[in-house]
Structures are given as C-alpha cells and as structure tokens.
Design an enzyme around this catalytic site. Structure first.
Site, PDB file in Angstrom:
ATOM      1  N   GLY A   1     -14.107   0.070 -12.994  1.00  0.00           N
ATOM      2  CA  GLY A   1     -13.153   1.168 -13.144  1.00  0.00           C
ATOM      3  C   GLY A   1     -12.930   1.574 -14.583  1.00  0.00           C
ATOM      4  O   GLY A   1     -12.631   2.733 -14.878  1.00  0.00           O
TER       5      GLY A   1
ATOM      6  N   THR B   1      -6.744  -6.768  -9.131  1.00  0.00           N
ATOM      7  CA  THR B   1      -6.345  -8.165  -9.141  1.00  0.00           C
ATOM      8  C   THR B   1      -5.534  -8.425 -10.415  1.00  0.00           C
ATOM      9  O   THR B   1      -5.338  -7.528 -11.233  1.00  0.00           O
ATOM     10  CB  THR B   1      -7.610  -9.046  -9.110  1.00  0.00           C
ATOM     11  OG1 THR B   1      -8.644  -8.430  -9.902  1.00  0.00           O
ATOM     12  CG2 THR B   1      -8.128  -9.217  -7.703  1.00  0.00           C
TER      13      THR B   1
ATOM     14  N   HIS C   1       0.820  -1.212   0.000  1.00  0.00           N
ATOM     15  CA  HIS C   1       0.000   0.000   0.000  1.00  0.00           C
ATOM     16  C   HIS C   1       0.853   1.262   0.000  1.00  0.00           C
ATOM     17  O   HIS C   1       0.539   2.239  -0.689  1.00  0.00           O
ATOM     18  CB  HIS C   1      -0.949  -0.016   1.203  1.00  0.00           C
ATOM     19  CG  HIS C   1      -2.025  -1.053   1.074  1.00  0.00           C
ATOM     20  ND1 HIS C   1      -2.333  -1.937   2.088  1.00  0.00           N
ATOM     21  CD2 HIS C   1      -2.844  -1.383   0.031  1.00  0.00           C
ATOM     22  CE1 HIS C   1      -3.298  -2.735   1.677  1.00  0.00           C
ATOM     23  NE2 HIS C   1      -3.622  -2.433   0.432  1.00  0.00           N
TER      24      HIS C   1
ATOM     25  N   ASP D   1      -9.752  -3.203  -0.536  1.00  0.00           N
ATOM     26  CA  ASP D   1      -9.400  -3.386   0.882  1.00  0.00           C
ATOM     27  C   ASP D   1      -9.151  -2.039   1.563  1.00  0.00           C
ATOM     28  O   ASP D   1      -8.990  -1.963   2.770  1.00  0.00           O
ATOM     29  CB  ASP D   1      -8.174  -4.296   1.003  1.00  0.00           C
ATOM     30  CG  ASP D   1      -7.010  -3.792   0.160  1.00  0.00           C
ATOM     31  OD1 ASP D   1      -6.616  -4.493  -0.779  1.00  0.00           O
ATOM     32  OD2 ASP D   1      -6.523  -2.680   0.423  1.00  0.00           O
TER      33      ASP D   1
ATOM     34  N   ASP E   1      -4.962  -0.553  -8.603  1.00  0.00           N
ATOM     35  CA  ASP E   1      -4.673  -1.517  -7.537  1.00  0.00           C
ATOM     36  C   ASP E   1      -5.641  -2.689  -7.720  1.00  0.00           C
ATOM     37  O   ASP E   1      -6.566  -2.910  -6.930  1.00  0.00           O
ATOM     38  CB  ASP E   1      -4.895  -0.835  -6.181  1.00  0.00           C
ATOM     39  CG  ASP E   1      -4.709  -1.779  -5.015  1.00  0.00           C
ATOM     40  OD1 ASP E   1      -5.032  -1.378  -3.872  1.00  0.00           O
ATOM     41  OD2 ASP E   1      -4.252  -2.925  -5.232  1.00  0.00           O
TER      42      ASP E   1
HETATM   43  N1  SAM Z   1      -3.167  -5.751  -3.879  1.00  0.00           N
HETATM   44  C1  SAM Z   1      -3.964  -6.720  -4.617  1.00  0.00           C
HETATM   45  C2  SAM Z   1      -3.162  -7.313  -5.748  1.00  0.00           C
HETATM   46  O1  SAM Z   1      -2.115  -6.767  -6.101  1.00  0.00           O
HETATM   47  O2  SAM Z   1      -3.622  -8.347  -6.287  1.00  0.00           O
HETATM   48  C3  SAM Z   1      -5.218  -6.066  -5.113  1.00  0.00           C
HETATM   49  C4  SAM Z   1      -6.102  -5.671  -3.995  1.00  0.00           C
HETATM   50  S1  SAM Z   1      -7.718  -5.208  -4.336  1.00  0.00           S
HETATM   51  C5  SAM Z   1      -8.557  -6.308  -3.299  1.00  0.00           C
HETATM   52  C6  SAM Z   1      -8.046  -5.754  -5.981  1.00  0.00           C
HETATM   53  C7  SAM Z   1      -9.443  -5.360  -6.361  1.00  0.00           C
HETATM   54  O3  SAM Z   1      -9.557  -5.070  -7.746  1.00  0.00           O
HETATM   55  C8  SAM Z   1     -10.504  -6.455  -6.111  1.00  0.00           C
HETATM   56  O4  SAM Z   1     -11.264  -6.110  -4.985  1.00  0.00           O
HETATM   57  C9  SAM Z   1     -11.329  -6.501  -7.389  1.00  0.00           C
HETATM   58  O5  SAM Z   1     -12.711  -6.601  -7.131  1.00  0.00           O
HETATM   59  C10 SAM Z   1     -10.960  -5.169  -8.027  1.00  0.00           C
HETATM   60  N2  SAM Z   1     -11.186  -5.084  -9.475  1.00  0.00           N
HETATM   61  C11 SAM Z   1     -10.842  -5.990 -10.430  1.00  0.00           C
HETATM   62  N3  SAM Z   1     -11.232  -5.552 -11.653  1.00  0.00           N
HETATM   63  C12 SAM Z   1     -11.826  -4.322 -11.460  1.00  0.00           C
HETATM   64  C13 SAM Z   1     -12.413  -3.365 -12.329  1.00  0.00           C
HETATM   65  N4  SAM Z   1     -12.499  -3.564 -13.668  1.00  0.00           N
HETATM   66  N5  SAM Z   1     -12.910  -2.218 -11.781  1.00  0.00           N
HETATM   67  C14 SAM Z   1     -12.845  -2.006 -10.438  1.00  0.00           C
HETATM   68  N6  SAM Z   1     -12.303  -2.885  -9.551  1.00  0.00           N
HETATM   69  C15 SAM Z   1     -11.797  -4.036 -10.075  1.00  0.00           C
END
Ligand code: SAM
Length: 285
Positions: free
Chosen positions: A143, A163, A67, A91, A161
C-alpha cells in the site's frame, strides 16, 4: 484452563500482562504466507476466526463493529466521497461497508498478501460479497508504493485497515507515508487509520498519530472510539486526519442511510467522537 490448553487460542500482550482467548473447536487453515502466519479457526462462541502472526484479526461474531466504524464515520464526514482506497483490509469487510454507499464510484483494496483475501473468500464469504461489485478493484501489492504512485488529488478517502505497526505495516504509521497520503488526497480529503487501544496504546500509537499526521500537513485530527471485543483491551479506536476541519458533514444522509448496519447509525457516529477526559487533557497541551 492454562494458556497452553490446546482447545483455546490466546493472543498474549506480554508488555501489558494481558491475554485474550477464544475456545477453538477446529483448525481450518494454518499457512505460512510470504508475509505472515495465517490461521483460521472454528470457535465455540465467535464463529470462524482469523489470526495473523498470532494476532486476532476477524471473527464472524464481532467484525461488524470494526468494519462499520472504520468506514461509515469517515464516509459521512466527507462532502462527496467518490474515490476510496483501503490499505490492507484483506478480509474484505471494510470494502463491503464502503460499497454500501451509492456515492462511491471506485473502491481500491490494496492488500499486500493475496493469501489473506483467498482465505476470506473461503471462510468469510459474507465479508466478500462486494468483491465482484464493478466499483471494487482488488490489488495485491504494498500500500505504501501504491499511495506513492497515486495521482495527486485523486483520492477522497484513504482507509488504513492494516495490521499493527510492525513488519510490512510499520511504514503505514510513519510521516513519509502520511505525506504521500496528503498529496494523493483531494481538497476535502480524509485519512482514517486504525489507531489501536486507547487504554493500552494511546501514548505509543494514538497520540503519536495525531502529531505525525499534522507534521505531514493534515490540519485537523480526531480519534473515534468503539468496542472491539477480540482486540487487546476490547476498547479500540480509529483516528481521522483531514485536509480541512473534521465534522459530521453529511449527518442527514447518515440519518436517512439506505443500507443496513448492525452498530453504526447517526447517534453512534456522534457518540464515537466524544472525547474521553484523558484525551481532552492530552490534546489541550
Ligand atoms: N482489522 C485488522 C486489525 O485491526 O489488525 C486488520 C485486518 S487486515 C487482515 C490487515 C491487513 O493489512 C493484513 O492482511 C496485512 O497483510 C495487510 N498489510 C499490512 N501491511 C500492508 C502494506 N504495507 N500494504 C498493504 N497491506 C498491508
């Protein structure tokens, strides 16, 4: 102790023949959301632990590395970051770090899956302590759509940030999204995105990110490196794409920062941008 031991969680990386494990003491949440399989465990040595679709996300013990390094190097590389957007980041740990900067006037967190943030509020309240900051704007949507609709030139920093590049996150690593980011960013605008493991994913993700963001109109790109024990290989990266040259624009502000960190400081900032020899060779092409 086998990979099937119920007292251990393992994230397996079959392509690389590696796995990462944490000994678990209890399952605190196990939910199939509309987007992914969300789990939270209590672990023996890393505190609470969030997993999405079998991939390690966050632990109480080591999330500060990720972070802080996804936030502060980019913020101190911008002359006056006022409007910041975090794509993903459910998170809320990145949001907390961004809002430590007094110069930030607005921080939007665009997370597609509200269940992730609700789980963070329950099991990682320390990561959510900035959620009620009047500058924070938590929105639960894609996003990609949000950036497509952003007013041109309205954003100073976009932090992706997300997945890994699969499922709803796949489009966040592709040229149409980077073009939309370029349009939404102001003249000094920066995009920083988690760019996976330099050891395992450089070819497939990290170097591709340089090429694709430059094709989308960004003029400078740099990868920074930091340790992240719970992610594949334990060696992680973030890549910055900029509309102007990337440099430590506010070094003095970083040296005199008026907020606490656990890992980041001006020396770490400088060191994180030091390029490994195999990266230099790749970029010299
Ligand atoms: N630090 C983590 C990593 O490097 O894998 C990521 C943490 S955060 C929990 C990742 C977030 O991205 C997830 O909660 C997921 O739902 C979100 N996410 C994935 N695709 C997305 C999109 N198109 N728009 C918004 N959020 C998205």
């Amino acid at each position: 102790m086998s990979l099937k031991d119920p007292n251990w969680f393992y994230e397996k990386m079959p392509d690389d023949g590696t796995a990462f494990g944490l000994r678990i003491e209890a399952t605190l949440l196990d939910e199939q959301t509309p987007y992914q399989h969300l789990q939270v465990f209590q672990t023996q040595g890393f505190g609470k632990f969030m997993v999405l679709d079998g991939c390690t996300m966050v632990t109480e013990r080591d999330n500060f590395l990720y972070h802080e390094m996804m936030s502060h190097p980019a913020l101190f590389s911008h002359p006056h970051p006022k409007n910041v957007v975090i794509i993903g980041g459910g998170d809320c740990g990145t949001l907390r770090e961004v809002l430590k900067h007094d110069c930030v006037e607005n921080a939007w967190q665009i997370e597609i899956d509200e269940a992730v943030t609700r789980a963070a509020e329950k099991f990682f309240p320390e990561l959510c302590e900035a959620n009620n900051d009047p500058r924070a704007h938590l929105q639960f949507e894609d996003g990609i759509a949000w950036i497509n609709n952003a007013a041109p030139g309205s954003i100073d920093l976009i932090i992706v940030d997300s997945t890994d590049p699969v499922g709803p996150a796949e489009g966040l690593f592709q040229e149409p999204f980077y073009r939309a980011c370029h349009k939404a960013l102001g003249e000094h605008g920066l995009l920083i995105q988690q760019s996976e493991s330099p050891l395992l994913h450089a070819q497939r993700v990290t170097w591709a990110m340089h090429d694709i963001t430059r094709a989308a109109g960004f003029v400078d790109t740099k990868t920074l490196f930091f340790p992240q024990p719970i992610y594949p290989s334990g060696w992680w990266s973030a890549t910055i794409a900029a509309k102007q040259t990337i440099n430590f624009k506010r070094r003095e502000a970083a040296e005199k920062k008026n907020f606490e960190t656990v890992y980041y400081n001006a020396e770490i900032h400088t060191a994180a941008f030091a390029q490994p020899e195999f990266f230099k060779k790749r970029q010299a092409r």
